[in-house]
Design an enzyme around this catalytic site. Sequence first.
Site, PDB file in Angstrom:
ATOM      1  N   ARG A   1      -8.398  47.794 -25.510  1.00 46.17           N
ATOM      2  CA  ARG A   1      -8.602  49.104 -24.881  1.00 46.17           C
ATOM      3  C   ARG A   1      -9.697  49.055 -23.812  1.00 46.17           C
ATOM      4  O   ARG A   1      -9.779  49.945 -22.969  1.00 46.17           O
ATOM      5  CB  ARG A   1      -8.966  50.138 -25.937  1.00 46.17           C
ATOM      6  CG  ARG A   1      -7.911  50.252 -27.046  1.00 46.17           C
ATOM      7  CD  ARG A   1      -8.414  51.091 -28.203  1.00 46.17           C
ATOM      8  NE  ARG A   1      -7.570  50.977 -29.383  1.00 46.17           N
ATOM      9  CZ  ARG A   1      -7.656  50.005 -30.282  1.00 46.17           C
ATOM     10  NH1 ARG A   1      -8.548  49.044 -30.128  1.00 46.17           N
ATOM     11  NH2 ARG A   1      -6.855  49.979 -31.324  1.00 46.17           N
TER      12      ARG A   1
ATOM     13  N   LYS B   1       1.244  60.481 -25.364  1.00 41.49           N
ATOM     14  CA  LYS B   1       0.443  61.116 -26.418  1.00 41.49           C
ATOM     15  C   LYS B   1      -0.992  61.360 -25.957  1.00 41.49           C
ATOM     16  O   LYS B   1      -1.540  62.446 -26.121  1.00 41.49           O
ATOM     17  CB  LYS B   1       0.479  60.256 -27.682  1.00 41.49           C
ATOM     18  CG  LYS B   1      -0.125  60.912 -28.903  1.00 41.49           C
ATOM     19  CD  LYS B   1      -1.577  60.572 -29.055  1.00 41.49           C
ATOM     20  CE  LYS B   1      -2.153  61.268 -30.284  1.00 41.49           C
ATOM     21  NZ  LYS B   1      -3.591  60.957 -30.439  1.00 41.49           N
TER      22      LYS B   1
ATOM     23  N   PRO C   1       0.817  66.911 -28.325  1.00 37.05           N
ATOM     24  CA  PRO C   1       0.564  65.493 -28.582  1.00 37.05           C
ATOM     25  C   PRO C   1       1.372  64.994 -29.775  1.00 37.05           C
ATOM     26  O   PRO C   1       1.244  65.530 -30.878  1.00 37.05           O
ATOM     27  CB  PRO C   1      -0.938  65.455 -28.893  1.00 37.05           C
ATOM     28  CG  PRO C   1      -1.498  66.682 -28.261  1.00 37.05           C
ATOM     29  CD  PRO C   1      -0.415  67.710 -28.377  1.00 37.05           C
TER      30      PRO C   1
ATOM     31  N   ASP D   1       1.846  62.135 -32.142  1.00 35.44           N
ATOM     32  CA  ASP D   1       1.459  60.876 -32.769  1.00 35.44           C
ATOM     33  C   ASP D   1       2.424  60.592 -33.900  1.00 35.44           C
ATOM     34  O   ASP D   1       3.381  61.318 -34.111  1.00 35.44           O
ATOM     35  CB  ASP D   1       0.025  60.967 -33.286  1.00 35.44           C
ATOM     36  CG  ASP D   1      -0.153  62.195 -34.148  1.00 35.44           C
ATOM     37  OD1 ASP D   1       0.521  62.306 -35.185  1.00 35.44           O
ATOM     38  OD2 ASP D   1      -0.941  63.071 -33.783  1.00 35.44           O
TER      39      ASP D   1
END
Length: 286
Positions: free
Chosen positions: A175, A217, A234, A236
């Site tokens: 990330r 998302k 969103p 998930d």
Amino acid sequence: MEIKAYKNGFFIENNKYFDPYKTFDCGQCFRFKKTEKGIIGVAFGRVITIEEEKSGCYIYGNSSLGFDVIKSFLDCENKYDEIEEFLKNDEIMAPALSFGCGIRILKQEFFETLISFIISQQNNIPRITKTVEKFSELFGDKIEYKGEIFHTFPRAEQLKDITVFDLEPLRCGYRASYIIDAIEKVLSGEIDFSSLKSMDYITAKNRLLTIKGVGSKVADCICLFSLGQFSAFPTDTWIKKAMQQLYSVPEKEILQKSQTLFGEYSGIAQQFLFYYLRYNKKVHKS
DNA sequence: TCCCAGGACTACT
DNA sequence: AGTAGTCCTGGG
């Protein structure tokens, strides 16, 4: 919801549509924690405390808080009584609404939301919290408050010229390069908060999708939690399972279905569902 | 040791 | 256009 200036802070009278514990524990923000009296954390460059008393909640900052800032942060303008009433028409949603009553959608700082939710992917909440905290320690400003040390979430300008190497202490793996890309795009003006705010939901989301590591998302989280786009939903893994099982919606049609079911309040419905699922792990097995 | 966690990218068909 | 594999890391 009415909020009043009180001494050097604010006061919100007991209100079933504002529960600070639920609001700060439903997964939308990562920098607040429970205390004996209530909630404490950092936002807008300040330490903010919310303390629950018999008559209501008292809100203080380590330095003076703007009335407009706190009003917007706690989403005081929206009428959650009416919104929840509307969403209750859906009988599947009804129990989630009763259970989560008092949740409000926080309107958080854009840059913090952007970075935090990039970190959140394929990750769990305790680790997200740790990583965001570490990020603030490394690059934010130090604040001492009642003998405790806090750190502001850094502004993009404080992150000029940093590299993936500088992010190594975060232990956030792949990330890191996503974070760097986000910082660069914000600094170059390619991603700009005020222009995003002026866009409609879909346009803003598409712009956010140009950042590496920001998919559907994460983009929806940013739209909902910092741009005030309540149509965002969103999706998930939890929400995906819930929508598939509760509403029998195929994966690809979830976003579309959320709009027909919940319309302009999709994001609020999502938060209630998410909160409900996390505490009643019924819809967990595939 | 393997598997997974609040996804997204890449490299394949 | 659509979809498996892969990606860092830490905890179970």
